[in-house]
Design an enzyme around this catalytic site. Structure first.
Site, PDB file in Angstrom:
ATOM      1  N   PRO A   1      35.716  42.733  34.548  1.00  0.00           N
ATOM      2  CG  PRO A   1      37.202  41.948  32.966  1.00  0.00           C
ATOM      3  CD  PRO A   1      37.003  42.072  34.433  1.00  0.00           C
ATOM      4  CD  GLU A   2      30.173  41.711  36.319  1.00  0.00           C
ATOM      5  OE1 GLU A   2      29.548  40.753  35.833  1.00  0.00           O
ATOM      6  OE2 GLU A   2      30.518  41.747  37.510  1.00  0.00           O
TER       7      GLU A   2
END
Ligand code: ZN
Length: 272
Positions: free
Chosen positions: A2-3
Site C-alpha cells: 500500500p502506497e
C-alpha cells in the site's frame, strides 16, 4: 504494497461507515504486528467516539475523543468494513467493533503493519515529527524543493523518495514523475534547475492525484465479505517498461538501479 494513494483511498472508503460511531470493542486475535499491539489498547479505545479520519504520509489517523488511533498498513495490510460478522480468516488480526454493528477488520498476512494509540500531541509523535510536507499540500512547491536541493549531491530520485523531503513518493511514482518532468533520475540533486523543480513538483502531484482518483473507483470494495480492497495499478509510462519503446518518442526504455530499487528512464526524454 500500500502506497500513499491506497492509504488515502482506504481513508475515504472507511470514513462514512465509522464517523460519529462509538467503539464498542477492539478484538485482538493476533497483536504481533510490526510493534506488538499493547495489551491496554482495547480498554483505551472502548466507548470512545470516532470524530474524524485523517492521513499523514502513509499513516491512517482515526481521531477519537481522547487520542488518536494510528494505523499503518505495512507491506500487506488492508481494512474492510463488515456489516455482519463473518468467520475471521487466518490473517484477520484485529476487529474494531462499532455501536452500529459495523466492524472494521484488519487483515495483514505479513504483519508489518501497525496499530498504535496515543493521547499525546500527534505532531510530536516519533513516527510523525520528522516527516516532510504532504506532496499534495501547498507546502510542497518549487520554492521549497529548490531551496532544499541546493548543494545536495544525492541523486534526484533518491532525494524525492526521502520522507524527510516529501512524503509518499514511492518507487513507481518517483519513476513516473521524473519521466513526465524529463529529468534523468541520477542527476545530482544540487544541479536541478528552478524550472526542473517546478516541473517535478507538478508531476509528483499529478501522478499521486491520478492514483487517488483511480482508487476512488474501487471504493465499493471496502465493504463486504470477500473482496479485498484492490491495490490499484495505474497505467504506467515508464515503470517496468525496460526494452519497450518510449510512449513519447519511441526510444528504448532503459533500466538501472538506484539504492537497490528499479529505475526506468528514457535516454532521449530524460537526458543526462
Ligand atoms: Zn522518450
Amino acid at each position: 504494497m500500500p502506497e500513499l494513494p491506497e492509504v488515502e483511498t482506504t481513508r475515504r472508503g472507511i470514513e462514512p461507515h465509522i464517523l460519529e460511531r462509538r467503539i464498542s470493542r477492539l478484538t485482538v486475535r493476533d497483536g504481533r504486528l510490526r510493534w506488538p499491539v499493547t495489551p491496554d489498547m482495547p480498554a483505551q479505545l472502548q466507548d470512545q467516539k470516532i470524530l474524524g479520519t485523517q492521513r499523514r504520509s502513509k499513516y491512517l489517523l482515526i481521531q477519537l475523543e481522547r487520542g488518536v488511533l494510528i494505523i499503518h498498513l505495512g507491506m500487506s495490510g488492508s481494512l474492510r468494513v463488515l456489516l455482519d460478522d463473518p468467520t475471521p480468516g487466518k490473517h484477520d488480526h484485529l476487529d474494531l467493533e462499532l455501536d452500529n454493528g459495523v466492524r472494521l477488520r484488519y487483515n495483514d498476512p505479513r504483519r508489518f503493519g501497525a496499530w498504535l494509540y496515543t493521547e499525546a500531541p500527534l505532531e510530536a509523535h516519533e513516527l510523525i515529527a520528522h516527516l516532510g510536507p504532504e506532496p499534495l499540500s501547498d507546502d510542497f512547491d518549487a520554492d521549497y524543493l529548490f531551496a532544499l536541493s541546493r548543494k545536495r549531491k544525492t541523486k534526484i530520485k533518491t532525494f524525492i523518495m526521502d520522507a524527510r523531503v516529501v512524503v509518499g513518493v514511492g518507487n513507481i511514482y518517483a519513476n513516473e514523475a521524473l519521466f513526465m518532468a524529463g529529468i534523468y533520475p541520477h542527476k545530482a540533486t544540487g544541479r536541478i534547475s528552478k524550472a526542473e523543480c517546478e516541473r517535478l513538483v507538478s508531476t509528483i502531484k499529478q501522478v499521486l492525484a491520478l492514483a487517488i482518483n483511480q482508487g476512488g473507483t474501487t471504493l465499493r470494495d471496502f465493504v463486504g465479505g470477500d473482496g479485498k480492497p484492490g491495490y490499484f495499478a495505474q497505467s504506467l509510462n515508464v515503470y517496468g517498461r525496460a526494452g519497450l519503446p518510449c510512449k513519447r518518442c519511441e526510444t528504448v526504455i532503459k533500466e538501472m538501479r538506484t539504492s537497490n530499487r528499479g529505475t526506468f528512464y528514457c535516454p532521449s526524454c530524460q537526458p543526462r
